[in-house]
Design a protein around this motif. Structure first.
Motif, PDB file in Angstrom:
ATOM      1  N   TYR A   1       0.833  -1.212   0.000  1.00 52.50           N
ATOM      2  CA  TYR A   1       0.000   0.000   0.000  1.00 52.50           C
ATOM      3  C   TYR A   1       0.864   1.257   0.000  1.00 52.50           C
ATOM      4  O   TYR A   1       0.614   2.197  -0.749  1.00 52.50           O
ATOM      5  CB  TYR A   1      -0.924  -0.024   1.222  1.00 52.50           C
ATOM      6  CG  TYR A   1      -1.750   1.221   1.404  1.00 52.50           C
ATOM      7  CD1 TYR A   1      -2.887   1.448   0.635  1.00 52.50           C
ATOM      8  CD2 TYR A   1      -1.402   2.173   2.371  1.00 52.50           C
ATOM      9  CE1 TYR A   1      -3.658   2.578   0.816  1.00 52.50           C
ATOM     10  CE2 TYR A   1      -2.167   3.310   2.550  1.00 52.50           C
ATOM     11  CZ  TYR A   1      -3.291   3.507   1.774  1.00 52.50           C
ATOM     12  OH  TYR A   1      -4.046   4.640   1.960  1.00 52.50           O
ATOM     13  N   TYR A   2       1.906   1.268   0.827  1.00 49.82           N
ATOM     14  CA  TYR A   2       2.712   2.474   0.943  1.00 49.82           C
ATOM     15  C   TYR A   2       3.655   2.665  -0.244  1.00 49.82           C
ATOM     16  O   TYR A   2       4.058   3.789  -0.538  1.00 49.82           O
ATOM     17  CB  TYR A   2       3.462   2.479   2.279  1.00 49.82           C
ATOM     18  CG  TYR A   2       2.537   2.922   3.373  1.00 49.82           C
ATOM     19  CD1 TYR A   2       2.295   4.263   3.598  1.00 49.82           C
ATOM     20  CD2 TYR A   2       1.841   1.988   4.127  1.00 49.82           C
ATOM     21  CE1 TYR A   2       1.407   4.673   4.563  1.00 49.82           C
ATOM     22  CE2 TYR A   2       0.952   2.391   5.107  1.00 49.82           C
ATOM     23  CZ  TYR A   2       0.739   3.737   5.319  1.00 49.82           C
ATOM     24  OH  TYR A   2      -0.148   4.133   6.272  1.00 49.82           O
ATOM     25  N   ILE A   3       4.011   1.592  -0.910  1.00 52.25           N
ATOM     26  CA  ILE A   3       4.775   1.750  -2.150  1.00 52.25           C
ATOM     27  C   ILE A   3       3.910   2.462  -3.185  1.00 52.25           C
ATOM     28  O   ILE A   3       4.365   3.365  -3.894  1.00 52.25           O
ATOM     29  CB  ILE A   3       5.242   0.374  -2.682  1.00 52.25           C
ATOM     30  CG1 ILE A   3       6.259  -0.239  -1.712  1.00 52.25           C
ATOM     31  CG2 ILE A   3       5.831   0.513  -4.085  1.00 52.25           C
ATOM     32  CD1 ILE A   3       6.726  -1.623  -2.097  1.00 52.25           C
ATOM     33  N   GLU A   4       2.639   2.046  -3.217  1.00 51.41           N
ATOM     34  CA  GLU A   4       1.691   2.690  -4.144  1.00 51.41           C
ATOM     35  C   GLU A   4       1.506   4.154  -3.783  1.00 51.41           C
ATOM     36  O   GLU A   4       1.482   5.031  -4.653  1.00 51.41           O
ATOM     37  CB  GLU A   4       0.355   1.935  -4.091  1.00 51.41           C
ATOM     38  CG  GLU A   4      -0.714   2.459  -5.051  1.00 51.41           C
ATOM     39  CD  GLU A   4      -1.547   3.563  -4.454  1.00 51.41           C
ATOM     40  OE1 GLU A   4      -1.944   4.486  -5.212  1.00 51.41           O
ATOM     41  OE2 GLU A   4      -1.796   3.525  -3.230  1.00 51.41           O
TER      42      GLU A   4
ATOM     43  N   LEU B   1       2.698   9.889  -4.907  1.00 50.50           N
ATOM     44  CA  LEU B   1       3.237  11.189  -4.511  1.00 50.50           C
ATOM     45  C   LEU B   1       4.337  11.634  -5.459  1.00 50.50           C
ATOM     46  O   LEU B   1       4.380  12.801  -5.878  1.00 50.50           O
ATOM     47  CB  LEU B   1       3.766  11.111  -3.076  1.00 50.50           C
ATOM     48  CG  LEU B   1       4.365  12.405  -2.513  1.00 50.50           C
ATOM     49  CD1 LEU B   1       3.332  13.521  -2.508  1.00 50.50           C
ATOM     50  CD2 LEU B   1       4.903  12.178  -1.095  1.00 50.50           C
ATOM     51  N   LEU B   2       5.228  10.715  -5.809  1.00 50.97           N
ATOM     52  CA  LEU B   2       6.304  11.061  -6.745  1.00 50.97           C
ATOM     53  C   LEU B   2       5.749  11.479  -8.100  1.00 50.97           C
ATOM     54  O   LEU B   2       6.229  12.434  -8.719  1.00 50.97           O
ATOM     55  CB  LEU B   2       7.254   9.867  -6.910  1.00 50.97           C
ATOM     56  CG  LEU B   2       8.113   9.514  -5.690  1.00 50.97           C
ATOM     57  CD1 LEU B   2       8.883   8.227  -5.942  1.00 50.97           C
ATOM     58  CD2 LEU B   2       9.073  10.656  -5.370  1.00 50.97           C
ATOM     59  N   GLN B   3       4.732  10.776  -8.555  1.00 52.73           N
ATOM     60  CA  GLN B   3       4.114  11.116  -9.832  1.00 52.73           C
ATOM     61  C   GLN B   3       3.477  12.508  -9.778  1.00 52.73           C
ATOM     62  O   GLN B   3       3.568  13.291 -10.724  1.00 52.73           O
ATOM     63  CB  GLN B   3       3.048  10.072 -10.187  1.00 52.73           C
ATOM     64  CG  GLN B   3       2.415  10.289 -11.550  1.00 52.73           C
ATOM     65  CD  GLN B   3       1.425   9.171 -11.883  1.00 52.73           C
ATOM     66  OE1 GLN B   3       1.217   8.257 -11.100  1.00 52.73           O
ATOM     67  NE2 GLN B   3       0.810   9.263 -13.046  1.00 52.73           N
ATOM     68  N   LEU B   4       2.865  12.809  -8.648  1.00 50.47           N
ATOM     69  CA  LEU B   4       2.229  14.116  -8.464  1.00 50.47           C
ATOM     70  C   LEU B   4       3.268  15.228  -8.460  1.00 50.47           C
ATOM     71  O   LEU B   4       3.080  16.290  -9.067  1.00 50.47           O
ATOM     72  CB  LEU B   4       1.451  14.117  -7.147  1.00 50.47           C
ATOM     73  CG  LEU B   4       0.393  15.192  -6.921  1.00 50.47           C
ATOM     74  CD1 LEU B   4      -0.683  15.128  -7.989  1.00 50.47           C
ATOM     75  CD2 LEU B   4      -0.216  15.012  -5.537  1.00 50.47           C
TER      76      LEU B   4
ATOM     77  N   ASP C   1       0.158   9.935   5.062  1.00 48.43           N
ATOM     78  CA  ASP C   1       0.237   8.470   5.134  1.00 48.43           C
ATOM     79  C   ASP C   1       1.678   7.985   5.116  1.00 48.43           C
ATOM     80  O   ASP C   1       2.042   7.053   5.849  1.00 48.43           O
ATOM     81  CB  ASP C   1      -0.533   7.850   3.967  1.00 48.43           C
ATOM     82  CG  ASP C   1      -2.042   7.926   4.159  1.00 48.43           C
ATOM     83  OD1 ASP C   1      -2.466   8.339   5.251  1.00 48.43           O
ATOM     84  OD2 ASP C   1      -2.783   7.573   3.227  1.00 48.43           O
ATOM     85  N   ILE C   2       2.491   8.602   4.271  1.00 45.89           N
ATOM     86  CA  ILE C   2       3.892   8.185   4.181  1.00 45.89           C
ATOM     87  C   ILE C   2       4.634   8.485   5.483  1.00 45.89           C
ATOM     88  O   ILE C   2       5.395   7.657   5.989  1.00 45.89           O
ATOM     89  CB  ILE C   2       4.575   8.879   2.977  1.00 45.89           C
ATOM     90  CG1 ILE C   2       4.045   8.270   1.675  1.00 45.89           C
ATOM     91  CG2 ILE C   2       6.086   8.756   3.053  1.00 45.89           C
ATOM     92  CD1 ILE C   2       4.462   9.007   0.425  1.00 45.89           C
ATOM     93  N   VAL C   3       4.382   9.660   6.054  1.00 42.67           N
ATOM     94  CA  VAL C   3       5.044  10.030   7.310  1.00 42.67           C
ATOM     95  C   VAL C   3       4.584   9.105   8.436  1.00 42.67           C
ATOM     96  O   VAL C   3       5.414   8.622   9.228  1.00 42.67           O
ATOM     97  CB  VAL C   3       4.771  11.511   7.651  1.00 42.67           C
ATOM     98  CG1 VAL C   3       5.223  11.824   9.079  1.00 42.67           C
ATOM     99  CG2 VAL C   3       5.493  12.418   6.667  1.00 42.67           C
ATOM    100  N   PHE C   4       3.295   8.850   8.515  1.00 39.74           N
ATOM    101  CA  PHE C   4       2.793   7.945   9.557  1.00 39.74           C
ATOM    102  C   PHE C   4       3.447   6.567   9.441  1.00 39.74           C
ATOM    103  O   PHE C   4       3.848   5.971  10.441  1.00 39.74           O
ATOM    104  CB  PHE C   4       1.273   7.800   9.439  1.00 39.74           C
ATOM    105  CG  PHE C   4       0.498   8.897  10.128  1.00 39.74           C
ATOM    106  CD1 PHE C   4       1.110  10.077  10.502  1.00 39.74           C
ATOM    107  CD2 PHE C   4      -0.844   8.743  10.401  1.00 39.74           C
ATOM    108  CE1 PHE C   4       0.409  11.096  11.133  1.00 39.74           C
ATOM    109  CE2 PHE C   4      -1.565   9.750  11.037  1.00 39.74           C
ATOM    110  CZ  PHE C   4      -0.937  10.929  11.398  1.00 39.74           C
TER     111      PHE C   4
END
Length: 344
Positions: A262-265, A270-273, A293-296
């Motif tokens: 999930y977090y890879i997705e 985020l990178l795409q954005l 979500d990534i920070v959490f």
């Protein structure tokens, strides 16, 4: 904070859009507080605290406007009691950050700031959940109205009264359909959304049989088959409406902690954005939610890591949140410039 997302208290996309940036601001504050050792960190700390205080002021003002003309007495009572506490908690964060700036070596100042950030987040979530509960009450009230109309419809003794009650029932059902569709589209839990849509589809399919069964029992009151069909369809409509109420009040199955991958997705999204060439692609997107979500997730990983890796992960999280804060300021600046250009 993460427990609120894990337990599914944040049910709708509208609430998520408000909570995500505030959660990120507060994470930023806590991490800056934990690593506040040089003057630059203290400058960032007070700036982040000011952003939190301003956000709570804006929220209190928006909530006050929202309930000004409401007829929901429960909403008015519960929301009114939260305005001042939310605003004061935001100011407390700023004061605690300024106090830490004056005496950075005192542990109690750091603890006060962390406690203040937690109180802000809980206050903000309370405001949002009170408003969300009011939305649920509106749908439940519409459901109760449909059930009341269904009872009147079931007691029809002639075609004239049947037509009258059926029209009132149909109007109530349309209101319920509209409110339930709106709720279903707002929910983040696909399971709940599917259940609500299935219930609406069942109600739609019941209408024809309901009309036929009622007409048949009025014309043939001694027919056991007609009476059985009437009981079946009335029970079916009633149970389906009750299913809608049950779904609305059930707990949301949040996917914030996510399945494997999930977090890879989320990271890839985020990178795409961020590689987009336009700010408009970030504005109105899930940018805040992705960062949060990534920070959490990284903080959960850090919590179970050895001390040296913990420090590295926390430092990376601090940098991510600082970049996030900088990007938000750039986006806000571009919005202000656009608004000014309209009036030039």
């Amino acid at each position: 904070m993460s427990s609120l997302f894990e337990h599914g208290l944040i049910r709708t996309a509208a609430v998520e859009r408000v909570v995500a940036p505030i959660a990120s601001h507060l994470c930023h504050l806590v991490l800056l507080c934990d690593g506040a050792e040089d003057p630059e960190h203290f400058t960032q700390l007070e700036g982040a605290a000011q952003a939190v205080a301003k956000a709570t002021e804006n929220m209190a003002a928006e909530a006050s406007r929202a309930i000004r003309d409401t007829e929901d007495e429960v909403l008015h009572m519960e929301m009114s009691s939260l305005f001042e506490s939310v605003t004061v908690s935001g100011q407390h964060v700023l004061l605690a950050a300024q106090k830490l700036n004056i005496q950075p070596s005192l542990t109690e100042h750091r603890e006060e700031l962390i406690t203040a950030t937690q109180n802000v987040f809980l206050g903000v979530v309370k405001v949002l959940l009170v408003d969300d509960d009011a939305n649920i009450r509106r749908v439940v009230a519409a459901s109760d109205q449909v059930l009341e109309c269904l009872s009147d419809l079931g007691s029809s003794i002639d075609i004239k009264s049947l037509l009258k009650y059926f029209q009132v029932f149909s109007e109530a059902l349309l209101i319920l359909h509209s409110l339930t569709m709106e709720r279903a589209n707002a929910l983040q839990d696909p399971r709940q959304t599917e259940q609500l849509l299935d219930s609406l589809e069942t109600l739609r399919r019941c209408i024809s049989m309901l009309h036929t069964a009622m007409c048949t029992t009025i014309k043939h009151p001694t027919s056991e088959e007609a009476q059985a069909a009437k009981r079946y369809i009335l029970d079916k409509v009633q149970s389906t409406v009750n299913d809608i109420i049950k779904t609305l009040r059930s707990e949301c199955h949040s996917t914030s902690m996510g399945p494997c991958g999930y977090y890879i997705e989320r990271r890839n999204s985020l990178l795409q954005l961020l590689t987009s060439s336009t700010t408009s692609s970030i504005q109105g997107s899930s940018f805040d939610s992705l960062v949060r979500d990534i920070v959490f997730h990284c903080m959960v990983v850090a919590n179970s890591s050895r001390r040296e890796f913990q420090q590295k992960v926390v430092a990376h999280c601090r940098h991510i949140l600082q970049f996030w804060s900088d990007i938000k300021m750039i986006l806000k600046s571009s919005e202000d410039d656009s608004e000014q250009s309209i009036w030039i």
